[in-house]
Write a protein that holds these residues in place. Structure first.
Motif, mmCIF file in Angstrom:
data_model
loop_
_atom_site.group_PDB
_atom_site.id
_atom_site.type_symbol
_atom_site.label_atom_id
_atom_site.label_comp_id
_atom_site.label_asym_id
_atom_site.label_seq_id
_atom_site.Cartn_x
_atom_site.Cartn_y
_atom_site.Cartn_z
ATOM 1 N N MET A 44 -7.669 -14.269 23.916
ATOM 2 C CA MET A 44 -7.050 -13.882 22.646
ATOM 3 C C MET A 44 -7.961 -14.162 21.456
ATOM 4 N N ALA A 45 -8.995 -14.935 21.721
ATOM 5 C CA ALA A 45 -9.979 -15.168 20.659
ATOM 6 C C ALA A 45 -10.898 -13.958 20.489
ATOM 7 N N HIS A 46 -10.849 -13.043 21.457
ATOM 8 C CA HIS A 46 -11.682 -11.834 21.371
ATOM 9 C C HIS A 46 -11.107 -10.928 20.283
ATOM 10 N N GLU A 47 -11.982 -10.373 19.472
ATOM 11 C CA GLU A 47 -11.495 -9.630 18.290
ATOM 12 C C GLU A 47 -10.720 -8.365 18.635
ATOM 13 N N ARG A 48 -10.970 -7.823 19.819
ATOM 14 C CA ARG A 48 -10.262 -6.584 20.157
ATOM 15 C C ARG A 48 -9.055 -6.825 21.080
ATOM 16 N N VAL A 49 -8.649 -8.089 21.199
ATOM 17 C CA VAL A 49 -7.475 -8.389 22.021
ATOM 18 C C VAL A 49 -6.296 -8.753 21.123
ATOM 19 N N ALA A 50 -5.172 -8.074 21.334
ATOM 20 C CA ALA A 50 -3.967 -8.397 20.564
ATOM 21 C C ALA A 50 -3.200 -9.527 21.245
ATOM 22 N N GLU A 51 -2.918 -9.341 22.508
ATOM 23 C CA GLU A 51 -2.206 -10.351 23.300
ATOM 24 C C GLU A 51 -2.845 -10.410 24.674
ATOM 25 N N ALA A 52 -2.782 -11.571 25.265
ATOM 26 C CA ALA A 52 -3.303 -11.662 26.630
ATOM 27 C C ALA A 52 -2.609 -12.794 27.347
ATOM 28 N N THR A 53 -2.434 -12.604 28.625
ATOM 29 C CA THR A 53 -1.928 -13.702 29.438
ATOM 30 C C THR A 53 -2.622 -13.638 30.797
ATOM 31 N N VAL A 54 -2.576 -14.741 31.489
ATOM 32 C CA VAL A 54 -3.231 -14.814 32.797
ATOM 33 C C VAL A 54 -2.228 -15.382 33.792
ATOM 34 N N VAL A 55 -2.091 -14.705 34.902
ATOM 35 C CA VAL A 55 -1.193 -15.220 35.935
ATOM 36 C C VAL A 55 -1.934 -15.301 37.259
#
Lengths: 546, 546
Positions: A453-464
């Motif tokens: 999510m620190a990436h400028e082109r990512v709005a939301e992210a999750t990891v499972v």
């Protein structure tokens, strides 16, 4: 009856009654080092004198960054029996975590395998507490290094006396520490007391637990920096059993040959190892593991098919163990209580695939949302809580966490979601939802998420976690790009690679429009896991770095 | 890790995980009482409430004069878990010793089997500390008695709540006491702590010790007033094993049938029992003891022929154990360490007939006259010294003896003369020279001597142990009559019978002119034993009272 339960008692018993029993190490160069408990004892005494000479006070911690070998074994006892503490460092952690653990433990001396000198060197500027580096080898083994001051282990020991009068130590004194990465955030230090490990060692020989006895030859594949190598080196020393250490040779082929050559009867590892060893043995039927009496797996649950395979092909029952760094580690073990042992073999597998039955001395309960024990129906879920003389009662330097982690009556809240059946067996149905367990090692999904999510082109992210044929679990990243952004897997992978070791990187990426949320607005990982219920295939290339 | 090692943990584990496991008692009338750990737990809670109602403070002792049965089992836990102490009384002691033990322990309540009411009654005037007698039965079981105040156990328990909140008890608190008659003079009280018995119980399940596990069905033939029934009821409860209690039915025939009917896997008794059971089984081949997995003998050494017989006829290995009241009791056990297990079966018997190998957690050494450990050559004798968390560190009310009984570094001086071999096995070659061990019970030769010499026509007298086919040892009196006196065996026998129970009376008398003396002027018992090296034959009539 005032005898203190301290680790020198374990060591003294081995040396008194089994001085000639062997400790065998397959060294990194492929050669074999053999010596006896009597030999080891003399060097442990020398090590204790060396720590005296370094000026280490009682209670001082020494860090060890090493694979499983005889010098590591000596470090299991020298600091502890002379009143210091061994900090077992996990070098597989990302650098900033690795540094944190040493900093948090305030290690004053750091013992490092030659192979890990480079990693330590890269972080040496941040290791403020360390006054002395010791490379685990002889003078010729020290690689060129900027570490300062540095010496080699053999020079450190040389010329010291081979006897030592162990101080009287109160059994509640810390003898060691491991850091757990089993939760979110920075690794937490788990201090262990002499008493806890003494009791864990006695229990390890209990017929209703691992039943490690003096006739066994044990081979701990599990790293000695993981929760005391699951307690095996201490337990085996207590009974005077022969021990075999693989150092870097933890590949299935090497392990199979070690079992054959050293007539190993008991070994412990994550399921991956046994899975791959079975494949190797199929192709190499001349390798004989018939001395194996039983195998313990931990770290993650073994598939039932694996248990069946070892029964049928090798007559080597696989016992599943459940534990945590916080539990020294043994909590439950899938031993067959009488009622189960009397069932037809086929019906036993259901129990054998569970986390298991509480070992003697371990109290467990599964607590529902209402704060009461859930019914023992095999279905109702709750949080697993455990209490025992060998479960830690606090985290090091974590006053806030200590307020939440333990119940008023002294149980540890494990964070594992479990069910129990009417025979008392525990099954862990869902781990702490933020963690991924890959080949027995934890990967923090929260850390990965934060970095994604620190990436400028990512709005939301999750990891499972998703199921993986070889590593049991691997991370799957689920990403919502910022509106209209052009974002690829490669972008994210190179971004994460700046911070995390290769084996932390997600095996797959899914791009979606919106991440589902729970009623409280959190990412609904359960729904995501259900939606992306996939099985990743083994891919040797991708994991070659491990 | 602050969990205290207390006996409520043993009990709670059994009830939590094995509530339906059975506790079976063959009652004196020949009928069978069965109930479960869950049932027992409720009554133990009731018992604790009853002790509260009697006003017993923390630390107060209750005496128990009973054979092995379920109510005795309840008394193993009710007082201890509620913070009191159980005093296990040996009713086979001569009256003045029996009274001394109760007086010494200051028992406030005395729980008595109906069969022993008469004995207690005969001594009641001297039992100053006892405020309440409880007959172990229901109202109809109370014989006519002058005991006052007296009630029955079932009435005592009735109407109390079946749950109890156990107090937090420090593990170093006394939970029980036995008196040892293993030395000269009045019996000495050995206090046991919760911690000691917790640890002894864990060790009892160790694969290198008795390996008592939850799949076992145990039958302690050894009386529960002898050193905690050799620790078996506590150890078996810890693992949740089924237990079988014989009450008065400790004759070989009854034991054989109990083993058959209840599918007993583990039992413990003095050698006499197993010797006689083998004879019974020879004549009654329909009785099936094939469930027996192993037998432990203690109290005295089993003949090698007995060990062979059980191997060959019943595939039931006999393990010899050595211990004392002071050691909770287990010290050594004739387990086969790897080097011995690999010998041809025939060569193993030499080791199996020894006192044994130190159990895990037990430190032993054999100290010569020079104060140093003797060589481990199987020949050099010295005094056996032992140290362990479950070896007592003092005798009750015996400040003087406490000064001599323990070494500066915390070892108990056992008074047993032993040798060790190079594999670490201990063999006891000569016991404390003043004691005779008959069928597992001690007879004090000094007491007999004193009484003999009190006879007006005796000039000198001594008593030594001679070998006996059935009871292992029996007393032989060696007497020098006063000059010209007319003195017969009958005179002496009737004289001794005024003071001692029948089974203490010497089996034979030798009249000689002078007793040989050592250089320090003491009776030279060694020379006498050599001179009267006889073997007495079994004589049922003479021992019928036992």
């Amino acid at each position: 009856m005032g005898v203190q339960l301290t680790l020198d008692k374990l060591l003294e018993r081995a040396v008194d009654l089994f001085p000639d029993r062997e400790l065998v190490t397959k060294l990194p160069d492929g050669s074999t080092h053999r010596y006896t408990y009597a030999d080891a004892y003399e060097r442990i005494c020398q090590l204790a004198h060396a720590l005296d000479e370094l000026g280490l006070e009682a209670g001082a911690r020494v860090g060890v960054v090493a694979t499983n070998h005889y010098r590591h074994f000596e470090l299991y006892f020298g600091p502890a029996c002379s009143g210091r503490s061994i900090h077992m460092c996990n070098m597989r952690l990302p650098d900033h975590h690795f540094v944190h653990t040493i900093d948090d433990a305030e290690d004053e001396v750091l013992f490092v395998d030659p192979a890990f000198v480079e990693k330590v060197e890269a972080n040496a500027d941040d290791l403020d507490s360390v006054d002395q580096y010791v490379v685990l080898g002889s003078e010729r083994d020290i690689p060129e290094t900027d570490l300062e001051p540095v010496t080699d282990y053999e020079s450190l020991l040389a010329d010291h006396r081979t006897e030592y009068e162990w101080p009287d130590i109160d059994e509640d004194t810390e003898y060691g520490m491991c850091h757990t990465s089993g939760t979110t955030g920075l690794p937490k230090g788990v201090p262990y007391t002499h008493r806890a490990m003494y009791l864990h060692s006695v229990m390890g020989g209990h017929v209703d637990a691992n039943a490690i006895g003096e006739r066994d030859t044990v081979l701990p594949v599990v790293p000695m920096f993981h929760a005391n190598g699951w307690g095996i080196p201490y337990g085996a020393t207590f009974v005077g059993a022969k021990q075999v250490f693989p150092s870097i040779h933890t590949d299935p082929e090497s392990i199979a040959h070690l079992i054959d050559e050293e007539e190993v009867t008991f070994s412990a590892a994550v399921p991956t190892i046994w899975l791959e060893m079975a494949e190797y043995l199929d192709e190499n039927p001349e390798v004989d593991i018939s001395n194996i009496d039983r195998l313990t797996v931990g770290g993650s649950a073994p598939p039932e098919s694996l248990i069946r395979r070892y029964d049928e092909e090798y007559d080597a029952p696989i016992l599943q163990g459940w534990g945590m760094t916080e539990t020294s580690p043994l909590g439950t073990l899938s031993t067959l209580r009488k009622e189960v042992a009397e069932l037809p073999a086929d019906e036993q597998y259901e129990y054998r695939a569970m986390a298991g039955f509480p070992v003697p001395g371990m109290q467990v309960r599964v607590i529902g949302d209402d704060g009461e024990e859930v019914p023992r129906d095999g279905e109702t879920m709750g949080e697993l809580e455990v209490r025992s003389p060998w479960v830690t009662d606090h985290y090091h330097n974590r006053p806030e966490e200590n307020e939440h982690a333990f119940t008023e009556d002294g149980y540890l809240r494990t964070g594992d979601v479990a069910v129990r059946n009417e025979l008392g067996y525990v099954d862990v149905v869902d781990r702490d939802k933020d963690m991924i367990k890959s080949g027995g090692e934890w990967i923090s999904s929260v850390q990965l998420e934060n970095e994604l999510m620190a990436h400028e082109r990512v709005a939301e992210a999750t990891v499972v976690a998703v199921e993986h044929e070889r590593w049991q679990e691997r991370p799957l990243a689920i990403v919502v790009p910022t509106s209209g952004a052009d974002l690829t897997e490669d972008d994210l992978e190179s971004h994460l690679a700046e911070t995390f070791p290769d084996w932390w990187l997600p095996d797959a990426y899914e791009f979606i429009e919106e991440i589902p949320k729970t009623s409280t607005g959190k990412f609904d990982k359960k729904r995501l896991r259900d939606r992306f219920d996939i099985v990743l295939e083994a891919d040797d290339g991708e994991e070659a770095e491990r």
